[in-house]
Design a protein around this motif. Structure first.
Motif, PDB file in Angstrom:
ATOM      1  N   LEU A  76      45.968  49.832  44.463  1.00  0.00           N
ATOM      2  CA  LEU A  76      46.793  51.165  44.023  1.00  0.00           C
ATOM      3  C   LEU A  76      46.825  52.105  45.170  1.00  0.00           C
ATOM      4  CD1 LEU A  76      48.568  52.201  41.766  1.00  0.00           C
ATOM      5  CD2 LEU A  76      46.541  53.255  40.774  1.00  0.00           C
ATOM      6  N   ILE A  86      48.164  53.977  34.671  1.00  0.00           N
ATOM      7  CA  ILE A  86      48.720  53.367  35.950  1.00  0.00           C
ATOM      8  C   ILE A  86      47.370  52.769  36.616  1.00  0.00           C
ATOM      9  CG2 ILE A  86      49.523  53.666  38.183  1.00  0.00           C
ATOM     10  CD1 ILE A  86      51.674  55.462  36.648  1.00  0.00           C
ATOM     11  N   GLU A  87      46.327  53.335  36.647  1.00  0.00           N
ATOM     12  CA  GLU A  87      44.873  53.014  37.376  1.00  0.00           C
ATOM     13  C   GLU A  87      44.621  51.544  36.393  1.00  0.00           C
ATOM     14  OE1 GLU A  87      42.166  56.009  37.737  1.00  0.00           O
ATOM     15  OE2 GLU A  87      43.343  57.049  39.267  1.00  0.00           O
ATOM     16  N   ALA A 143      46.777  48.856  37.457  1.00  0.00           N
ATOM     17  CA  ALA A 143      46.313  48.088  38.836  1.00  0.00           C
ATOM     18  C   ALA A 143      45.024  47.423  38.763  1.00  0.00           C
ATOM     19  CB  ALA A 143      46.115  49.515  39.751  1.00  0.00           C
ATOM     20  N   MET A 144      44.051  47.682  37.919  1.00  0.00           N
ATOM     21  CA  MET A 144      42.833  46.783  37.794  1.00  0.00           C
ATOM     22  C   MET A 144      43.295  45.697  37.202  1.00  0.00           C
ATOM     23  SD  MET A 144      40.064  49.807  36.106  1.00  0.00           S
ATOM     24  CE  MET A 144      38.700  48.537  36.115  1.00  0.00           C
ATOM     25  N   ARG A 179      40.884  56.474  46.780  1.00  0.00           N
ATOM     26  CA  ARG A 179      39.832  56.398  45.949  1.00  0.00           C
ATOM     27  C   ARG A 179      40.374  55.151  44.977  1.00  0.00           C
ATOM     28  NH1 ARG A 179      44.071  60.184  45.184  1.00  0.00           N
ATOM     29  NH2 ARG A 179      45.397  60.357  43.139  1.00  0.00           N
ATOM     30  N   GLU A 180      39.640  54.784  44.100  1.00  0.00           N
ATOM     31  CA  GLU A 180      39.436  53.592  43.300  1.00  0.00           C
ATOM     32  C   GLU A 180      40.473  53.830  42.259  1.00  0.00           C
ATOM     33  OE1 GLU A 180      38.224  50.806  43.779  1.00  0.00           O
ATOM     34  OE2 GLU A 180      36.891  51.319  45.159  1.00  0.00           O
ATOM     35  N   PRO A 181      41.210  52.526  41.793  1.00  0.00           N
ATOM     36  CA  PRO A 181      41.104  51.496  42.387  1.00  0.00           C
ATOM     37  C   PRO A 181      41.849  51.519  43.786  1.00  0.00           C
ATOM     38  CG  PRO A 181      42.689  51.369  40.305  1.00  0.00           C
ATOM     39  CD  PRO A 181      41.992  52.642  40.960  1.00  0.00           C
TER      40      PRO A 181
END
Lengths: 344, 344
Positions: free
Chosen positions: B37, A155-156, A159-160, B31-33
């Protein structure tokens, strides 16, 4: 790739893929509500696909001394989750075709597609909870922890990629691309199956971080090859619309390479096209990007990067699987590093 | 409702709600992203809301002899999952406002909203897996099984409602509505919190099916009251656009009643309006439906049904919680059956 290695990969993919698909079918049996949920939940899984992730998981378990049966629930869960990701990705990317047919949201609209994706994600918990009876509560929970980690990475990464499109990012480098696909593709396609297979086969008796590098190189080579097939593959075999990635404004390695090599005027034109909504892009735009990619050898460049990554995967393989004895499964896992570039 | 009961409900909701929200915040730390997100994942939870579901879960655990700390991870997980449902529901319903601000997809587009909803759903697994250290592996797995069941019910209920809109269903009865909200609303809002609280408080020592009827009646009264507030509430306090349900073509109890009582000509007009896309409906359509609802006393009818359900919840309460001694938590749970109709 030798003929022997090629037939080993083909045979193992067929054998473990069939096992996994039979287990998947148990969890998506038609029931009420049918027409707005369970009939649709079985659509993508029934369209075929080789269940590569499931086969990786089963072979990693067997290479570590486990049985296929031990890994089958986890392998099926991964396939269910993969199909959940595909449905949501297709909505998010505005994709039109998947495995040779219209995407879920094209067929049934975005609201129902989002809900069917949610259903497949929740269904994936069932086999993971079923692990309890054969693997016991502790190992079952360890697998669930790995699954939560993997889904978070996916999911991260998604998102990127969505942020790059939202912000019309034009200053991307090869590194950015590799970091994005590490999360979006590699974690769930290669790293997680190797880790969870090892976890099951060794009964939580082995260190899992050594699979990250092998999985990353293998998964990255796989993803770049996938992007190349989207651009230059055979539509009938590939099953998605050709150049779909360009239509969707995706930042593939070829697009990133083109952004770096383009003249200032070309960069402006590229920025204009990538900044459009999908509906705003026309055939001329897509054709122009393809031509510029060829002019700057972006496709050959991506092929070279994929080859380098596959070579690195082969190199890392020995470290990742050095603790386990030779076996058909170990040979299969090693052969994947070559196969990944030769699949059509 | 007595002043004493009203202040008990207010105090407990505030106390347990604050506890749960503090735990939720731990899991959505930026936190990233960030910008695509985690900043967005914290948006809905930070908009407030009273965390009713978390308070139900904690009070049911305490009523069964557990501590608030025992139930806190599960309560926080439920709030995270609730926010995941809200984001996807808002996409699926085309809703414009949530808790007094534009919905996630209105602010950031459908692709990012779907992914943020997925993130919150996966984040909800974290506290459920954290349960292991305090509650042990067996109870942790039992709670996860309950969670998979609950999420399945919610998604099936959502599928029923989406199918009604897709098919422009006009032949619905009160029963259909109650079956839909049993799945879509009651399972995760009331039944699951009571069950999981009891599971935790009794250390898997009590039978859970006795909470289904109480939870159903309480949750159904809650949902109908929610639909009434959408129609006749105070926009500032309610936080969604008024008559949003009519704009979205939702089959509420009031719409179903109107479908049953309308003259043949009115039914045709109602079918025409309900069959439009949301974008196709105009203010005149919504106003006409509201007028016809008043003309046929549909609002008074829904109030009567909600009162009947709340009364049934009160009656079922004694059976559901008869095995546990009197306590502040037990009194709170009982008082909810009256409070649910009086909340603004």
């Amino acid at each position: 790739m030798t003929t022997e290695a090629a037939s080993l990969v083909r045979d193992v993919l067929q054998e473990y893929g069939s096992l996994a698909q039979a287990t998947v079918r148990k969890y998506i049996r038609p029931r009420e509500p049918r027409s707005a949920l369970y009939e649709l939940a079985s659509d993508y899984p029934q369209r075929g696909g080789r269940a590569l992730r499931a086969s990786l998981c089963i072979s990693s378990a067997r290479a570590h001394g486990g049985s296929a049966a031990d890994a089958l629930n986890s392998a099926a869960a991964l396939e269910l989750l993969h199909n959940a990701f595909l449905i949501h990705d297709d909505v998010e990317d505005g994709s039109e075709e998947r495995r040779g047919a219209p995407t879920m949201h094209v067929l049934h609209g975005v609201p129902i597609a989002v809900n069917v994706g949610d259903a497949l994600a929740v269904l994936s918990l069932r086999p993971l909870l079923e692990n309890r009876s054969d693997l016991g509560p502790r190992l079952t929970l360890r697998i669930l922890e790995e699954t939560a980690r993997m889904a978070t990475e996916s999911i991260e990464g998604q998102a990127m990629e969505l942020a790059w499109r939202r912000d019309n990012a034009l200053d991307l480098r090869e590194d950015d691309y590799l970091q994005m696909i590490l999360k979006k593709t590699c974690w769930y396609t290669t790293i997680y199956p190797c880790r969870v297979g090892a976890l099951i086969g060794s009964r939580d008796g082995t260190e899992l971080d050594r699979f990250v590098r092998f999985g990353f190189f293998l998964g990255a080579a796989f993803q770049i090859q996938d992007d190349l097939l989207n651009l230059v593959g055979d539509h009938g075999r590939y099953g998605k619309e050709l150049s779909g990635d360009i239509w969707e404004g995706k930042r593939t390695l070829m697009v990133i390479r083109l952004l770096q090599l383009a003249s200032p005027a070309e960069r402006i034109e590229l920025g204009r096209i990538l900044g459009l909504d999908r509906a705003g892009r026309v055939g001329r735009d897509v054709k122009w990007i393809r031509e510029r990619m060829h002019a700057y050898d972006c496709i050959a460049f991506a092929r070279r990067v994929a080859h380098g990554l596959a070579g690195a995967a082969l190199h890392e393989f020995d470290g990742a699987y050095e603790t386990v004895p030779d076996s058909r499964d170990k040979r299969f896992l090693r052969a994947l590093a070559t196969w990944v570039l030769e699949r059509a």
